[in-house]
Design a protein around this motif. Sequence first.
Motif, PDB file in Angstrom:
ATOM      1  N   ASP A 144      68.230  56.900  29.497  1.00  0.00           N
ATOM      2  CA  ASP A 144      69.026  56.881  30.726  1.00  0.00           C
ATOM      3  C   ASP A 144      69.965  55.690  30.822  1.00  0.00           C
ATOM      4  O   ASP A 144      70.600  55.480  31.859  1.00  0.00           O
ATOM      5  CB  ASP A 144      68.117  56.937  31.952  1.00  0.00           C
ATOM      6  N   GLY A 145      70.076  54.897  29.777  1.00  0.00           N
ATOM      7  CA  GLY A 145      70.953  53.741  29.801  1.00  0.00           C
ATOM      8  C   GLY A 145      70.255  52.459  30.201  1.00  0.00           C
ATOM      9  O   GLY A 145      70.756  51.364  29.937  1.00  0.00           O
ATOM     10  N   ARG A 146      69.076  52.573  30.827  1.00  0.00           N
ATOM     11  CA  ARG A 146      68.322  51.394  31.237  1.00  0.00           C
ATOM     12  C   ARG A 146      66.982  51.288  30.524  1.00  0.00           C
ATOM     13  O   ARG A 146      66.211  50.370  30.774  1.00  0.00           O
ATOM     14  CB  ARG A 146      68.104  51.410  32.753  1.00  0.00           C
ATOM     15  N   ASP A 147      66.693  52.247  29.654  1.00  0.00           N
ATOM     16  CA  ASP A 147      65.456  52.221  28.875  1.00  0.00           C
ATOM     17  C   ASP A 147      65.581  51.205  27.742  1.00  0.00           C
ATOM     18  O   ASP A 147      66.693  50.766  27.403  1.00  0.00           O
ATOM     19  CB  ASP A 147      65.188  53.619  28.296  1.00  0.00           C
ATOM     20  N   PRO A 148      64.484  50.797  27.124  1.00  0.00           N
ATOM     21  CA  PRO A 148      64.536  49.763  26.078  1.00  0.00           C
ATOM     22  C   PRO A 148      65.462  50.079  24.910  1.00  0.00           C
ATOM     23  O   PRO A 148      66.163  49.197  24.416  1.00  0.00           O
ATOM     24  CB  PRO A 148      63.075  49.660  25.624  1.00  0.00           C
ATOM     25  N   VAL A 149      65.478  51.324  24.455  1.00  0.00           N
ATOM     26  CA  VAL A 149      66.326  51.659  23.306  1.00  0.00           C
ATOM     27  C   VAL A 149      67.802  51.565  23.674  1.00  0.00           C
ATOM     28  O   VAL A 149      68.610  51.004  22.911  1.00  0.00           O
ATOM     29  CB  VAL A 149      65.987  53.074  22.775  1.00  0.00           C
ATOM     30  N   SER A 150      68.178  52.073  24.831  1.00  0.00           N
ATOM     31  CA  SER A 150      69.573  51.982  25.263  1.00  0.00           C
ATOM     32  C   SER A 150      69.997  50.529  25.420  1.00  0.00           C
ATOM     33  O   SER A 150      71.106  50.139  25.020  1.00  0.00           O
ATOM     34  CB  SER A 150      69.766  52.724  26.591  1.00  0.00           C
ATOM     35  N   LEU A 151      69.134  49.714  26.016  1.00  0.00           N
ATOM     36  CA  LEU A 151      69.454  48.301  26.199  1.00  0.00           C
ATOM     37  C   LEU A 151      69.577  47.584  24.862  1.00  0.00           C
ATOM     38  O   LEU A 151      70.441  46.727  24.678  1.00  0.00           O
ATOM     39  CB  LEU A 151      68.383  47.631  27.069  1.00  0.00           C
ATOM     40  N   LEU A 152      68.715  47.941  23.911  1.00  0.00           N
ATOM     41  CA  LEU A 152      68.811  47.347  22.579  1.00  0.00           C
ATOM     42  C   LEU A 152      70.146  47.690  21.925  1.00  0.00           C
ATOM     43  O   LEU A 152      70.797  46.831  21.319  1.00  0.00           O
ATOM     44  CB  LEU A 152      67.646  47.818  21.707  1.00  0.00           C
ATOM     45  N   PHE A 153      70.576  48.947  22.051  1.00  0.00           N
ATOM     46  CA  PHE A 153      71.868  49.347  21.492  1.00  0.00           C
ATOM     47  C   PHE A 153      72.997  48.522  22.110  1.00  0.00           C
ATOM     48  O   PHE A 153      73.868  47.995  21.408  1.00  0.00           O
ATOM     49  CB  PHE A 153      72.118  50.835  21.744  1.00  0.00           C
TER      50      PHE A 153
END
Length: 201
Positions: free
Chosen positions: A99-108
């Motif tokens: 959703d853009g705020r999950d850990p994977v999105s934030l890492l990207f």
Amino acid sequence: MNTTAADRGREARRRLLEAAAELIAERGWAAVSTRMLAERAGVAPGVVHYHFSSVQALLTEAALAVMHDLIEQAGAGMERAHTPGEALGLMIDFLTAYDGRDPVSLLFAETYLAAGRDEDLRRSLGEVVTDFRRALAGRLAEHQVPSPDATAAVLAAAIDGIMLHRALGPGPDATDLTAVLRRLVAPTEPGPPAKEQGDTP
């Protein structure tokens, strides 16, 4: 069964990579320190620099590993698809978990930002993106999509943009996104024959 020093070393390295990926998302790339990494991984600070030449090297390896894993998962969906449109639908469905705020999105997001300030990271991240584009272009070419390399570049950029924008607020749902992206891979309709010079209107 007794563990060897090599086993303990591999486990410490694995925990450090896992800790690095978590901390990039939680604290931001620039805020991660040796002490944070050691505490999260449950190792002595000296172990960090025993396994990695620098904190930056550890963060880079951890971030790229997460990216490679995500791309491989997305690629598996593309391999199962029978048409380019179906491949895009599977990819968008896969991305709805982020959703853009999950850990994977934030890492990207943090990795892209850090790449602007670190030439080695920029180069390594560029290779990841190039590999993804190449794999996508290959699948598009198999289905006779016009200009597969350029189309793959646009699709990759669109997918990155969708993920980044999700952190800012809700956007189109998966059905609408898939419909729009499918237009990029739709077969080109043949146009009317070109008029020869001197033809009457």
